[in-house]
Design a protein around this motif. Structure first.
Motif: not given
Length: 233
Positions: A136-160
């Motif tokens: 029974g609630f009136h709920i308003e959805v407000l998008q205030l941010y977005r996420m994007s995927e990185r293209v690769a692991l960090s160099e430190a992560a790949m080396a480890a």
């Protein structure tokens, strides 16, 4: 333990410090980047409660308003902690997941007292909106941010990973888990994952790791940072 941390940069560093305090060595490799939406001061006419399901939602909200008096209902302890640190005067902690947050709102708030403002990113499940709308609630959805995927692991992560010196990877969302899988596959490091543990905040995150195989997969007892740290054993 040497632990691969896949959280976005700002959150990764806070988690990394907790890990160092516990005697572990974090290796940062954010799977996602956060992009906050700019714009004018937000309108709050008729809003009785603000709902947030992540620390990023709190940060996105705080950037767009000086309003701090409307009660904030947060999904869990870390989100509530960030809301208090941002200056919000009244913060309710649902201490759980989206289901727990919806229940807490339904128990504590009257549909007759005004609308609910639900702050989200570019992807949300719709569960909270559907549950509270049915109540029974009136709920308003407000998008205030977005996420994007990185293209690769960090160099430190790949080396480890390549050298076999990682003990575990921490994963906090299905989306970041899927991004991690893609990064590992692109780098040709699938076999290295069979030597480490996957520490997952929920069963959905564990499911998103397919087709990678790990020495062990642990799922946090509760969907929050402290329970994730408990999976370190």
């Amino acid at each position: 333990m040497r632990i691969l941390v896949t959280r976005p940069a700002a959150e990764a560093e806070r988690l990394a410090q907790r890990l160092r305090d516990l005697g572990h060595e974090p290796i940062l490799s954010p799977a996602m980047d956060i992009h906050f939406e700019n714009g004018p001061e937000l309108p709050f006419g008729g809003v009785q409660v603000i709902l947030v399901t992540s620390a990023n939602a709190v940060r996105a909200l705080a950037r767009r308003t000086e309003q701090r008096e409307i009660p904030v209902f947060a999904v869990g302890p870390q989100t509530a902690e960030v809301a208090r640190a941002a200056g919000f005067a009244i913060v309710q902690n649902a201490n759980g997941d989206s289901n727990a947050l919806a229940r807490k709102v339904a128990d504590r708030v009257s549909p007759c007292a005004g609308k609910l403002l639900y702050v989200t990113g570019d992807i949300s499940s719709g569960f909270i909106r559907n549950e509270l709308s049915q109540a029974g609630f009136h709920i308003e959805v407000l998008q205030l941010y977005r996420m994007s995927e990185r293209v690769a692991l960090s160099e430190a992560a790949m080396a480890a990973l390549d050298s076999g010196t990682v003990d575990a990877v921490m994963l906090f969302s299905p989306r970041s888990a899927r991004a991690f899988v893609q990064h590992v596959v692109r780098a040709g490091l699938q076999n290295q994952c069979e030597k480490l543990g996957a520490l997952c905040i929920s069963p959905a995150v564990a499911e998103a790791l397919d087709p990678l195989r790990f020495a062990k997969v642990r799922v946090a007892a509760h969907p929050n940072r402290d329970s994730m740290l408990d999976t370190l054993g």
